[in-house]
Design an enzyme around this catalytic site. Sequence first.
Site, PDB file in Angstrom:
ATOM      1  N   LYS A 121      -9.875   4.785  -0.399  1.00 14.79           N
ATOM      2  CA  LYS A 121      -9.228   3.960  -1.419  1.00 14.79           C
ATOM      3  C   LYS A 121      -9.600   2.508  -1.151  1.00 14.79           C
ATOM      4  O   LYS A 121      -9.479   2.028  -0.020  1.00 14.79           O
ATOM      5  CB  LYS A 121      -7.717   4.166  -1.341  1.00 14.79           C
TER       6      LYS A 121
ATOM      7  N   GLN B 229      -2.962   9.737   4.515  1.00 15.20           N
ATOM      8  CA  GLN B 229      -3.542   8.413   4.292  1.00 15.20           C
ATOM      9  C   GLN B 229      -3.539   7.634   5.604  1.00 15.20           C
ATOM     10  O   GLN B 229      -2.484   7.360   6.169  1.00 15.20           O
ATOM     11  CB  GLN B 229      -2.745   7.684   3.207  1.00 15.20           C
TER      12      GLN B 229
ATOM     13  N   CYS C 153      -5.063  -1.664   0.699  1.00 19.11           N
ATOM     14  CA  CYS C 153      -3.707  -2.227   0.774  1.00 19.11           C
ATOM     15  C   CYS C 153      -3.762  -3.733   1.000  1.00 19.11           C
ATOM     16  O   CYS C 153      -4.407  -4.202   1.950  1.00 19.11           O
ATOM     17  CB  CYS C 153      -2.918  -1.561   1.897  1.00 19.11           C
TER      18      CYS C 153
ATOM     19  N   ASN D 262      -8.004   3.073 -10.800  1.00 17.57           N
ATOM     20  CA  ASN D 262      -6.590   2.839 -10.542  1.00 17.57           C
ATOM     21  C   ASN D 262      -6.189   1.446 -11.002  1.00 17.57           C
ATOM     22  O   ASN D 262      -6.943   0.498 -10.847  1.00 17.57           O
ATOM     23  CB  ASN D 262      -6.301   3.004  -9.043  1.00 17.57           C
ATOM     24  N   GLY D 263      -4.992   1.377 -11.559  1.00 20.13           N
ATOM     25  CA  GLY D 263      -4.430   0.089 -11.945  1.00 20.13           C
ATOM     26  C   GLY D 263      -3.953   0.068 -13.379  1.00 20.13           C
ATOM     27  O   GLY D 263      -4.694   0.399 -14.296  1.00 20.13           O
ATOM     28  N   ASP D 264      -2.690  -0.295 -13.564  1.00 21.60           N
ATOM     29  CA  ASP D 264      -2.100  -0.492 -14.888  1.00 21.60           C
ATOM     30  C   ASP D 264      -2.075   0.762 -15.753  1.00 21.60           C
ATOM     31  O   ASP D 264      -2.101   0.665 -16.980  1.00 21.60           O
ATOM     32  CB  ASP D 264      -2.832  -1.614 -15.648  1.00 21.60           C
TER      33      ASP D 264
ATOM     34  N   GLY E 288       0.105   5.081  -9.497  1.00 21.77           N
ATOM     35  CA  GLY E 288       1.033   4.679  -8.450  1.00 21.77           C
ATOM     36  C   GLY E 288       2.336   4.216  -9.026  1.00 21.77           C
ATOM     37  O   GLY E 288       3.232   4.999  -9.337  1.00 21.77           O
ATOM     38  N   ARG E 289       2.472   2.908  -9.230  1.00 25.04           N
ATOM     39  CA  ARG E 289       3.732   2.331  -9.711  1.00 25.04           C
ATOM     40  C   ARG E 289       4.129   2.858 -11.080  1.00 25.04           C
ATOM     41  O   ARG E 289       5.318   2.920 -11.408  1.00 25.04           O
ATOM     42  CB  ARG E 289       3.616   0.799  -9.748  1.00 25.04           C
TER      43      ARG E 289
END
Length: 362
Positions: free
Chosen positions: A177, A102, A136, A238-240, A262-263
């Site tokens: 990304k 990345q 980011c 991506n997300g949640d 991710g998280r």
Amino acid sequence: MKFYGTITKISLGSAGRPASSRRALFQIQKSWLIYAVGTIYSGKGRVFGADGGRTTMRRLCAAHGAVCTVSEMVSAKALTMGDKKSPRLMAGGGGDAPFGVQLFGAQPDVMAEAARLICDMRGKMPFDFIDINMGCPAPKIAGPGAGSALLKDPPLAGAIARAVRDAAPADVPVTVKLRIGWDADTMTGLEVARRCADAGAALLTVHGRTRAEMYNPGIHPEEIAKIKAAVDIPVLANGDVTDAESALALLAATGCDGVAVGRGAMGNPWLFGQIAAAMECREVPPPPSLHERFRVLRRHIYDMCEDKGEYIAMQQARTHAAWYMHGLRGAATLRRECCGMLHFTDLDRVIEHAWELQRETR
């Protein structure tokens, strides 16, 4: 539970690996690609310390079903200036899954030179693709004009994507990304996506928030869907994504080719297997037992100590271990105990206390 989805396959090339290797084809499989994002955030815009145990985390995610993983973010400027730390951020690979490096930066020529340097290193540090970060939100990345700041300048974003694509060998896929925009008045994600696709990007990962929103409130799947409809290359949403249901819902709402996690995988590497089962129309595995949760936690931190030495690893392990306490009785107390760990034996004491607290519920 059983879930349903369609499956198709798209093949991208590989870099520095024999044709017989498992990594010889970077496969993106419609409706079940599960992608472990290498740069994982804790809290509102706070990034884990560089090289914060993520090599171990990537291997763990791959072992539990992540289709591919990416490295920590590597500064193109630092790499071209001979920074010794930068190559270490690319080391370690992604276990048995394809692995991408990345890269972030704000100047096309510097990004191109960094891409050439990275590709020159692939004999010693094998990788499968280059991932350009244009998403980011961290001030130290976006402040100098990189990461999500590129959403304010779509022509520059496209120029960077083209520069990296032209600099890398044809057999090294370049992915990007990004976010849906900089803020509510600068919804440039669609334009940036088009420019990157036109520049030769092989795949896009789109986070469903603007930079101004950071990680709250919820994502905007309708904006991801607009980007997916506007380009002819695979797009990951991506997300949640925190469970199989949310992964399927995101795919249904966006029409994307897969999801990036991710998280949601922090303290929960089993998430990848659960999403894979859902996408393959199999029964979704139940959450892990306490025994399995603590077994994987212990192995995770042990491998970090093997990679980095106990002193450094245990500082970084505090955050990782705390995630595994999510949902347990006494989780707040256990997380505080994790923050005080200095030695690997301290982890065993935390685990023993966790067992005691769970027994009190019986």
